[in-house]
Write a protein that holds these residues in place. Structure first.
Motif, mmCIF file in Angstrom:
data_model
loop_
_atom_site.group_PDB
_atom_site.id
_atom_site.type_symbol
_atom_site.label_atom_id
_atom_site.label_comp_id
_atom_site.label_asym_id
_atom_site.label_seq_id
_atom_site.Cartn_x
_atom_site.Cartn_y
_atom_site.Cartn_z
ATOM 1 N N MET A 117 2.980 -4.667 2.857
ATOM 2 C CA MET A 117 4.080 -3.713 2.953
ATOM 3 C C MET A 117 3.500 -2.303 2.817
ATOM 4 S SD MET A 117 7.577 -3.310 0.694
ATOM 5 C CE MET A 117 6.705 -3.486 -0.838
ATOM 6 N N VAL A 118 3.948 -1.390 3.667
ATOM 7 C CA VAL A 118 3.441 -0.022 3.656
ATOM 8 C C VAL A 118 4.588 0.930 3.339
ATOM 9 C CG1 VAL A 118 2.276 1.782 4.992
ATOM 10 C CG2 VAL A 118 1.738 -0.628 5.419
ATOM 11 N N ARG A 119 4.345 1.817 2.372
ATOM 12 C CA ARG A 119 5.292 2.871 2.034
ATOM 13 C C ARG A 119 4.510 4.172 1.935
ATOM 14 N NH1 ARG A 119 8.040 -0.492 3.583
ATOM 15 N NH2 ARG A 119 9.834 -1.482 2.612
ATOM 16 N N PHE A 120 5.230 5.281 2.087
ATOM 17 C CA PHE A 120 4.590 6.589 2.151
ATOM 18 C C PHE A 120 5.129 7.481 1.041
ATOM 19 C CE2 PHE A 120 4.819 4.556 6.218
ATOM 20 C CZ PHE A 120 3.510 4.615 6.649
ATOM 21 N N VAL A 156 0.861 -1.177 0.000
ATOM 22 C CA VAL A 156 0.000 0.000 0.000
ATOM 23 C C VAL A 156 0.902 1.233 0.000
ATOM 24 C CG1 VAL A 156 -1.689 1.335 1.321
ATOM 25 C CG2 VAL A 156 -1.850 -1.154 1.259
ATOM 26 N N LEU A 157 0.599 2.166 -0.908
ATOM 27 C CA LEU A 157 1.253 3.468 -0.908
ATOM 28 C C LEU A 157 0.302 4.451 -0.251
ATOM 29 C CD1 LEU A 157 2.712 3.619 -4.528
ATOM 30 C CD2 LEU A 157 3.920 3.067 -2.407
ATOM 31 N N VAL A 158 0.765 5.089 0.805
ATOM 32 C CA VAL A 158 -0.069 6.030 1.555
ATOM 33 C C VAL A 158 0.450 7.440 1.325
ATOM 34 C CG1 VAL A 158 -0.898 6.696 3.846
ATOM 35 C CG2 VAL A 158 -0.495 4.271 3.330
ATOM 36 N N ASP A 159 -0.403 8.303 0.797
ATOM 37 C CA ASP A 159 -0.045 9.711 0.665
ATOM 38 C C ASP A 159 0.001 10.309 2.066
ATOM 39 O OD1 ASP A 159 0.533 12.194 -0.484
ATOM 40 O OD2 ASP A 159 -1.581 12.701 -0.672
ATOM 41 N N THR A 201 -3.722 12.886 4.202
ATOM 42 C CA THR A 201 -4.173 11.533 4.520
ATOM 43 C C THR A 201 -3.817 11.173 5.961
ATOM 44 O OG1 THR A 201 -3.851 10.896 2.215
ATOM 45 C CG2 THR A 201 -4.067 9.114 3.818
ATOM 46 N N LEU A 202 -2.544 11.368 6.309
ATOM 47 C CA LEU A 202 -2.119 11.126 7.697
ATOM 48 C C LEU A 202 -2.053 12.421 8.502
ATOM 49 C CD1 LEU A 202 0.730 8.466 7.425
ATOM 50 C CD2 LEU A 202 -1.723 8.130 7.760
ATOM 51 N N HIS A 203 -1.703 13.506 7.834
ATOM 52 C CA HIS A 203 -1.593 14.783 8.554
ATOM 53 C C HIS A 203 -1.987 15.933 7.627
ATOM 54 C CE1 HIS A 203 2.034 16.667 6.719
ATOM 55 N NE2 HIS A 203 2.240 15.437 6.321
ATOM 56 N N ILE A 204 -2.355 17.049 8.248
ATOM 57 C CA ILE A 204 -2.552 18.309 7.552
ATOM 58 C C ILE A 204 -1.729 19.323 8.322
ATOM 59 C CG2 ILE A 204 -4.193 20.105 6.872
ATOM 60 C CD1 ILE A 204 -6.340 17.873 6.759
ATOM 61 N N GLU A 205 -0.650 19.771 7.671
ATOM 62 C CA GLU A 205 0.343 20.643 8.313
ATOM 63 C C GLU A 205 0.835 19.982 9.607
ATOM 64 O OE1 GLU A 205 1.778 23.186 6.800
ATOM 65 O OE2 GLU A 205 0.456 22.937 5.091
ATOM 66 N N VAL A 227 -4.494 13.718 11.030
ATOM 67 C CA VAL A 227 -5.885 13.485 10.629
ATOM 68 C C VAL A 227 -6.489 12.568 11.695
ATOM 69 C CG1 VAL A 227 -7.344 12.372 8.895
ATOM 70 C CG2 VAL A 227 -5.421 13.812 8.174
ATOM 71 N N PRO A 228 -7.663 12.887 12.228
ATOM 72 C CA PRO A 228 -8.253 12.057 13.280
ATOM 73 C C PRO A 228 -8.348 10.581 12.871
ATOM 74 C CG PRO A 228 -9.483 14.095 13.036
ATOM 75 C CD PRO A 228 -8.494 14.054 11.906
ATOM 76 N N GLY A 229 -7.841 9.711 13.735
ATOM 77 C CA GLY A 229 -7.889 8.269 13.502
ATOM 78 C C GLY A 229 -6.754 7.724 12.646
ATOM 79 N N ALA A 230 -5.899 8.600 12.142
ATOM 80 C CA ALA A 230 -4.854 8.157 11.222
ATOM 81 C C ALA A 230 -3.811 7.260 11.894
ATOM 82 C CB ALA A 230 -4.170 9.362 10.583
ATOM 83 N N GLN A 231 -3.409 7.587 13.120
ATOM 84 C CA GLN A 231 -2.418 6.745 13.804
ATOM 85 C C GLN A 231 -2.949 5.329 14.002
ATOM 86 O OE1 GLN A 231 -3.263 9.826 15.038
ATOM 87 N NE2 GLN A 231 -1.447 10.899 15.785
ATOM 88 N N GLU A 232 -4.195 5.223 14.441
ATOM 89 C CA GLU A 232 -4.800 3.909 14.677
ATOM 90 C C GLU A 232 -4.960 3.140 13.364
ATOM 91 O OE1 GLU A 232 -6.088 0.572 16.325
ATOM 92 O OE2 GLU A 232 -5.264 2.274 17.439
ATOM 93 N N ALA A 233 -5.382 3.822 12.320
ATOM 94 C CA ALA A 233 -5.537 3.163 11.017
ATOM 95 C C ALA A 233 -4.193 2.624 10.524
ATOM 96 C CB ALA A 233 -6.130 4.136 10.009
ATOM 97 N N LEU A 234 -3.137 3.413 10.721
ATOM 98 C CA LEU A 234 -1.808 2.961 10.303
ATOM 99 C C LEU A 234 -1.354 1.754 11.126
ATOM 100 C CD1 LEU A 234 0.662 3.252 8.538
ATOM 101 C CD2 LEU A 234 1.511 4.995 10.142
ATOM 102 N N LYS A 235 -1.616 1.763 12.411
ATOM 103 C CA LYS A 235 -1.266 0.618 13.255
ATOM 104 C C LYS A 235 -1.994 -0.642 12.791
ATOM 105 C CE LYS A 235 -0.094 3.253 17.376
ATOM 106 N NZ LYS A 235 -0.503 3.685 18.701
ATOM 107 N N ARG A 236 -3.270 -0.509 12.461
ATOM 108 C CA ARG A 236 -4.049 -1.661 11.977
ATOM 109 C C ARG A 236 -3.495 -2.170 10.648
ATOM 110 N NH1 ARG A 236 -10.029 -0.247 11.732
ATOM 111 N NH2 ARG A 236 -10.157 -2.423 11.086
ATOM 112 N N LEU A 237 -3.123 -1.261 9.765
ATOM 113 C CA LEU A 237 -2.567 -1.647 8.478
ATOM 114 C C LEU A 237 -1.234 -2.366 8.662
ATOM 115 C CD1 LEU A 237 -2.839 -1.556 5.404
ATOM 116 C CD2 LEU A 237 -1.761 0.706 5.461
ATOM 117 N N ARG A 238 -0.422 -1.858 9.567
ATOM 118 C CA ARG A 238 0.889 -2.476 9.820
ATOM 119 C C ARG A 238 0.751 -3.858 10.467
ATOM 120 N NH1 ARG A 238 5.351 0.383 8.580
ATOM 121 N NH2 ARG A 238 5.385 2.638 8.781
ATOM 122 N N ALA A 239 -0.359 -4.122 11.114
ATOM 123 C CA ALA A 239 -0.582 -5.421 11.753
ATOM 124 C C ALA A 239 -0.869 -6.514 10.724
ATOM 125 C CB ALA A 239 -1.733 -5.324 12.753
ATOM 126 N N THR A 240 -1.060 -6.125 9.467
ATOM 127 C CA THR A 240 -1.291 -7.101 8.395
ATOM 128 C C THR A 240 0.051 -7.456 7.746
ATOM 129 O OG1 THR A 240 -1.566 -5.471 6.627
ATOM 130 C CG2 THR A 240 -3.526 -6.015 7.946
#
Length: 149
Positions: free
Chosen positions: A41-44, A10-13, A17-21, A25-38
């Motif tokens: 491969m995650v790249r940004f 997964v390529l994550v912008d 998507t994760l932050h604004i300045e 973004v609300p819930g972004a840290q938790e979403a990333l943790k859930r994605l990493r638990a799979t």
């Protein structure tokens, strides 16, 4: 019906998507943790040219994102890679905070132009110089113009 293929990466912008300045973004840290638990491969990725990867990573760590520098690919990374591949000497019209991405790049007697978001550098003298360098292409000189927004 075609067989479903397993998702491998997964390529994550980053910005928007994760932050604004300087805010996550609300819930972004938790979403990333859930994605990493799979097993995916995650790249940004980001097209920002306002800051170096190091500064961007520092911002993300302050926002409590667990990301490493080698997982991030920026438009400045792409510009640096292209500069090295084409072996050109760029004029760098980028924000001063982006300059560390070009440490060690030869910029004397430029034969290419890299333009990023740097309104403080967008004035007649520098833009005229950049257009003259880019104009050399029409004279058959080996040049490269790279636009990064």
């Amino acid at each position: 019906m075609a067989a479903r293929r397993a998702l491998k990466a997964v390529l994550v912008d980053l910005n928007g998507t994760l932050h604004i300045e300087d805010a996550a973004v609300p819930g972004a840290q938790e979403a990333l943790k859930r994605l990493r638990a799979t097993s995916v491969m995650v790249r940004f990725v980001t097209n920002t040219t306002k800051e170096s990867k190091k500064d961007l990573l520092e911002r993300l760590k302050k926002l409590e994102f667990e990301i490493s520098e080698d997982e991030i690919f920026t438009s400045l990374t792409a510009a640096r890679n292209l500069i090295e591949q084409k072996q050109v000497r760029p004029m760098l019209l980028v924000d001063d905070r982006a300059l560390p991405e070009f440490t060690g790049v030869q910029t004397q007697d430029p034969n290419a132009v890299v333009i990023g978001l740097a309104p403080e550098h967008f004035h007649y003298q520098l833009l005229n110089q950049a257009f003259r360098i880019a104009g050399m292409m029409s004279m058959g000189l080996r040049t490269l113009a790279c636009w990064a927004s």
